[in-house]
Design a protein around this motif. Sequence first.
Motif, PDB file in Angstrom:
ATOM      1  N   CYS A 211       0.812  -1.218   0.000  1.00  0.00           N
ATOM      2  CA  CYS A 211       0.000   0.000   0.000  1.00  0.00           C
ATOM      3  C   CYS A 211       0.844   1.266   0.000  1.00  0.00           C
ATOM      4  O   CYS A 211       0.333   2.356  -0.305  1.00  0.00           O
ATOM      5  CB  CYS A 211      -0.952   0.005   1.193  1.00  0.00           C
ATOM      6  N   GLY A 212       2.142   1.141   0.308  1.00  0.00           N
ATOM      7  CA  GLY A 212       3.027   2.289   0.208  1.00  0.00           C
ATOM      8  C   GLY A 212       3.409   2.620  -1.219  1.00  0.00           C
ATOM      9  O   GLY A 212       3.943   3.695  -1.492  1.00  0.00           O
ATOM     10  N   GLN A 213       3.103   1.696  -2.164  1.00  0.00           N
ATOM     11  CA  GLN A 213       3.365   1.917  -3.579  1.00  0.00           C
ATOM     12  C   GLN A 213       2.122   2.495  -4.262  1.00  0.00           C
ATOM     13  O   GLN A 213       1.010   2.366  -3.761  1.00  0.00           O
ATOM     14  CB  GLN A 213       3.765   0.604  -4.246  1.00  0.00           C
ATOM     15  N   PRO A 214       2.285   3.157  -5.396  1.00  0.00           N
ATOM     16  CA  PRO A 214       1.121   3.715  -6.097  1.00  0.00           C
ATOM     17  C   PRO A 214       0.087   2.637  -6.420  1.00  0.00           C
ATOM     18  O   PRO A 214       0.426   1.551  -6.874  1.00  0.00           O
ATOM     19  CB  PRO A 214       1.733   4.308  -7.367  1.00  0.00           C
ATOM     20  N   HIS A 215      -1.175   2.966  -6.192  1.00  0.00           N
ATOM     21  CA  HIS A 215      -2.269   2.033  -6.471  1.00  0.00           C
ATOM     22  C   HIS A 215      -3.547   2.818  -6.719  1.00  0.00           C
ATOM     23  O   HIS A 215      -3.600   4.032  -6.474  1.00  0.00           O
ATOM     24  CB  HIS A 215      -2.454   1.036  -5.320  1.00  0.00           C
ATOM     25  N   GLN A 216      -4.569   2.122  -7.196  1.00  0.00           N
ATOM     26  CA  GLN A 216      -5.858   2.762  -7.461  1.00  0.00           C
ATOM     27  C   GLN A 216      -6.941   2.357  -6.467  1.00  0.00           C
ATOM     28  O   GLN A 216      -7.904   3.097  -6.276  1.00  0.00           O
ATOM     29  CB  GLN A 216      -6.347   2.432  -8.885  1.00  0.00           C
ATOM     30  N   MET A 217      -6.804   1.195  -5.866  1.00  0.00           N
ATOM     31  CA  MET A 217      -7.853   0.681  -4.978  1.00  0.00           C
ATOM     32  C   MET A 217      -7.261   0.140  -3.691  1.00  0.00           C
ATOM     33  O   MET A 217      -6.190  -0.473  -3.705  1.00  0.00           O
ATOM     34  CB  MET A 217      -8.647  -0.443  -5.654  1.00  0.00           C
ATOM     35  N   GLU A 218      -7.992   0.347  -2.603  1.00  0.00           N
ATOM     36  CA  GLU A 218      -7.676  -0.312  -1.338  1.00  0.00           C
ATOM     37  C   GLU A 218      -8.892  -1.153  -0.966  1.00  0.00           C
ATOM     38  O   GLU A 218     -10.004  -0.627  -0.841  1.00  0.00           O
ATOM     39  CB  GLU A 218      -7.359   0.697  -0.244  1.00  0.00           C
ATOM     40  N   ILE A 219      -8.701  -2.454  -0.834  1.00  0.00           N
ATOM     41  CA  ILE A 219      -9.812  -3.391  -0.661  1.00  0.00           C
ATOM     42  C   ILE A 219     -10.340  -3.331   0.771  1.00  0.00           C
ATOM     43  O   ILE A 219      -9.568  -3.372   1.730  1.00  0.00           O
ATOM     44  CB  ILE A 219      -9.368  -4.822  -0.995  1.00  0.00           C
ATOM     45  N   THR A 220     -11.655  -3.264   0.893  1.00  0.00           N
ATOM     46  CA  THR A 220     -12.283  -3.235   2.218  1.00  0.00           C
ATOM     47  C   THR A 220     -13.004  -4.526   2.567  1.00  0.00           C
ATOM     48  O   THR A 220     -13.139  -4.865   3.744  1.00  0.00           O
ATOM     49  CB  THR A 220     -13.286  -2.069   2.319  1.00  0.00           C
ATOM     50  N   SER A 221     -13.477  -5.280   1.565  1.00  0.00           N
ATOM     51  CA  SER A 221     -14.151  -6.550   1.860  1.00  0.00           C
ATOM     52  C   SER A 221     -14.400  -7.318   0.569  1.00  0.00           C
ATOM     53  O   SER A 221     -14.257  -6.790  -0.532  1.00  0.00           O
ATOM     54  CB  SER A 221     -15.489  -6.319   2.575  1.00  0.00           C
ATOM     55  N   THR A 222     -14.772  -8.581   0.740  1.00  0.00           N
ATOM     56  CA  THR A 222     -15.215  -9.434  -0.365  1.00  0.00           C
ATOM     57  C   THR A 222     -16.659  -9.829  -0.095  1.00  0.00           C
ATOM     58  O   THR A 222     -17.005 -10.193   1.023  1.00  0.00           O
ATOM     59  CB  THR A 222     -14.340 -10.689  -0.491  1.00  0.00           C
ATOM     60  N   VAL A 223     -17.497  -9.760  -1.121  1.00  0.00           N
ATOM     61  CA  VAL A 223     -18.916 -10.070  -0.980  1.00  0.00           C
ATOM     62  C   VAL A 223     -19.276 -11.239  -1.886  1.00  0.00           C
ATOM     63  O   VAL A 223     -19.023 -11.196  -3.092  1.00  0.00           O
ATOM     64  CB  VAL A 223     -19.793  -8.847  -1.336  1.00  0.00           C
ATOM     65  N   ASN A 224     -19.856 -12.287  -1.313  1.00  0.00           N
ATOM     66  CA  ASN A 224     -20.337 -13.430  -2.083  1.00  0.00           C
ATOM     67  C   ASN A 224     -21.773 -13.158  -2.503  1.00  0.00           C
ATOM     68  O   ASN A 224     -22.710 -13.252  -1.702  1.00  0.00           O
ATOM     69  CB  ASN A 224     -20.252 -14.706  -1.247  1.00  0.00           C
ATOM     70  N   LEU A 225     -21.963 -12.842  -3.776  1.00  0.00           N
ATOM     71  CA  LEU A 225     -23.305 -12.543  -4.280  1.00  0.00           C
ATOM     72  C   LEU A 225     -24.131 -13.799  -4.504  1.00  0.00           C
ATOM     73  O   LEU A 225     -25.346 -13.712  -4.711  1.00  0.00           O
ATOM     74  CB  LEU A 225     -23.203 -11.746  -5.580  1.00  0.00           C
ATOM     75  N   GLY A 226     -23.491 -14.957  -4.464  1.00  0.00           N
ATOM     76  CA  GLY A 226     -24.233 -16.195  -4.648  1.00  0.00           C
ATOM     77  C   GLY A 226     -25.256 -16.426  -3.554  1.00  0.00           C
ATOM     78  O   GLY A 226     -26.307 -17.041  -3.797  1.00  0.00           O
ATOM     79  N   THR A 227     -24.976 -15.953  -2.353  1.00  0.00           N
ATOM     80  CA  THR A 227     -25.935 -16.106  -1.263  1.00  0.00           C
ATOM     81  C   THR A 227     -27.045 -15.068  -1.335  1.00  0.00           C
ATOM     82  O   THR A 227     -28.103 -15.251  -0.748  1.00  0.00           O
ATOM     83  CB  THR A 227     -25.209 -15.983   0.088  1.00  0.00           C
ATOM     84  N   VAL A 228     -26.804 -13.988  -2.051  1.00  0.00           N
ATOM     85  CA  VAL A 228     -27.799 -12.920  -2.197  1.00  0.00           C
ATOM     86  C   VAL A 228     -28.750 -13.215  -3.350  1.00  0.00           C
ATOM     87  O   VAL A 228     -29.953 -12.931  -3.275  1.00  0.00           O
ATOM     88  CB  VAL A 228     -27.100 -11.562  -2.415  1.00  0.00           C
ATOM     89  N   PHE A 229     -28.198 -13.793  -4.421  1.00  0.00           N
ATOM     90  CA  PHE A 229     -28.996 -14.119  -5.612  1.00  0.00           C
ATOM     91  C   PHE A 229     -28.835 -15.613  -5.908  1.00  0.00           C
ATOM     92  O   PHE A 229     -28.141 -16.004  -6.861  1.00  0.00           O
ATOM     93  CB  PHE A 229     -28.534 -13.281  -6.800  1.00  0.00           C
ATOM     94  N   PRO A 230     -29.464 -16.466  -5.105  1.00  0.00           N
ATOM     95  CA  PRO A 230     -29.232 -17.912  -5.249  1.00  0.00           C
ATOM     96  C   PRO A 230     -29.950 -18.555  -6.414  1.00  0.00           C
ATOM     97  O   PRO A 230     -29.604 -19.682  -6.802  1.00  0.00           O
ATOM     98  CB  PRO A 230     -29.750 -18.472  -3.922  1.00  0.00           C
ATOM     99  N   ASP A 231     -30.941 -17.866  -6.992  1.00  0.00           N
ATOM    100  CA  ASP A 231     -31.797 -18.538  -7.968  1.00  0.00           C
ATOM    101  C   ASP A 231     -31.771 -17.931  -9.361  1.00  0.00           C
ATOM    102  O   ASP A 231     -32.509 -18.361 -10.240  1.00  0.00           O
ATOM    103  CB  ASP A 231     -33.247 -18.558  -7.457  1.00  0.00           C
ATOM    104  N   HIS A 232     -30.924 -16.931  -9.603  1.00  0.00           N
ATOM    105  CA  HIS A 232     -30.874 -16.359 -10.944  1.00  0.00           C
ATOM    106  C   HIS A 232     -29.584 -15.560 -11.125  1.00  0.00           C
ATOM    107  O   HIS A 232     -28.890 -15.244 -10.151  1.00  0.00           O
ATOM    108  CB  HIS A 232     -32.080 -15.456 -11.223  1.00  0.00           C
ATOM    109  N   THR A 233     -29.298 -15.236 -12.389  1.00  0.00           N
ATOM    110  CA  THR A 233     -28.152 -14.387 -12.701  1.00  0.00           C
ATOM    111  C   THR A 233     -28.562 -12.938 -12.510  1.00  0.00           C
ATOM    112  O   THR A 233     -29.416 -12.432 -13.244  1.00  0.00           O
ATOM    113  CB  THR A 233     -27.700 -14.610 -14.159  1.00  0.00           C
ATOM    114  N   PRO A 234     -27.988 -12.239 -11.551  1.00  0.00           N
ATOM    115  CA  PRO A 234     -28.430 -10.867 -11.281  1.00  0.00           C
ATOM    116  C   PRO A 234     -27.922  -9.886 -12.329  1.00  0.00           C
ATOM    117  O   PRO A 234     -26.805 -10.019 -12.839  1.00  0.00           O
ATOM    118  CB  PRO A 234     -27.814 -10.574  -9.912  1.00  0.00           C
ATOM    119  N   SER A 235     -28.731  -8.906 -12.638  1.00  0.00           N
ATOM    120  CA  SER A 235     -28.287  -7.840 -13.532  1.00  0.00           C
ATOM    121  C   SER A 235     -27.308  -6.946 -12.794  1.00  0.00           C
ATOM    122  O   SER A 235     -27.211  -6.971 -11.556  1.00  0.00           O
ATOM    123  CB  SER A 235     -29.491  -7.013 -13.997  1.00  0.00           C
TER     124      SER A 235
END
Length: 336
Positions: A211-235
């Motif tokens: 993170c001391g080197q140049p970057h564009q993003m700092e990650i805050t979390s990972t989200v599993n969308l499979g548990t949010v949309f278990p029955d279809h491909t979400p738009s």
Amino acid sequence: MASATTGARAALLALLAGAVGAASYAAVSDSPTGEGSASSAASSVPPTTGVQPAAPFTTADSGSCLTWQVAEDGSISGFEQTPCDAEHRFEVSTREDLATFPSSEFGPEAEPPNPTRQAQLREELCGAATLRYLDGVYDHNGRYSIASILPPADAWARGDRTMLCGLQVTDSAGVPTLTTGTVATQDQARVFTAGECAAIDAANSIGVVDCGQPHQMEITSTVNLGTVFPDHTPSVEEQDKHLGDVCTAAAQDYLGGEENLYQIALQPFWTTLPAASWDGGSRSVNCALVFSDNGRFGTLTGSATGGRDVLRIDGNPPPERPERQPLRETPASPAP
């Protein structure tokens, strides 16, 4: 706290989509430990010589998993088969015998194929076969790349022409990393870990940097969308609606509160999955922090967790924030 604008998010997402690597491990450089004489995958063209085929350097076949050790100097040792539920670096999708090619290209005195020819062979022999192996469920922009392994130099010199096709995950330097489980049972999404910083280099390749080197993003979390949309491909719109609040909350938690997020002058950001990636087996996305200014993403140095004294945006401290009430009850939705 407003997220990065839709236009700015689209710009960086386009970069991310183009930054997915397809590096492959072309050959094993040291003598492997595996032994055996299992026959290679059959070809419709028989060998053109009467020479007894050389014993293959490994018996690994479709469904096998392989691992090896990589020394600091990059040398390979301990090449062996291992259960796929244990740590491994390569999952075999198919096995080919280059000696069955209807030409003298891979004859007894032939040199190993150069990197360009290796890439052609991977495309010709591994791509379609690996897709069949996965029953077509493969995210071309995901974390797994299709690769090939050729015999080590001493085995090639003895006449072994085995080529293994398969799948691997590589780091930013293209070195296969350790994974567990078969690809068919894994989330194929290419995501980073909270606290990591990600940069896009001159070759349009995205990877983790200090993170001391140049970057564009700092990650805050990972989200599993499979548990949010278990029955279809979400738009993308459905994903945005869910992730707007989730990633804003993740940013606040990551920095220790809404006031800290306000003062650091960064915006919550998230990636989304196109339908092709979802149908190809990817389910997870990242929440992150970015600096967006009129559709341009700033270059960050230092971690946002260090506060205004540590973080730099395009070489400068974060811009001063107008005085306001320190708490907001409801996170804002993504800008239209």
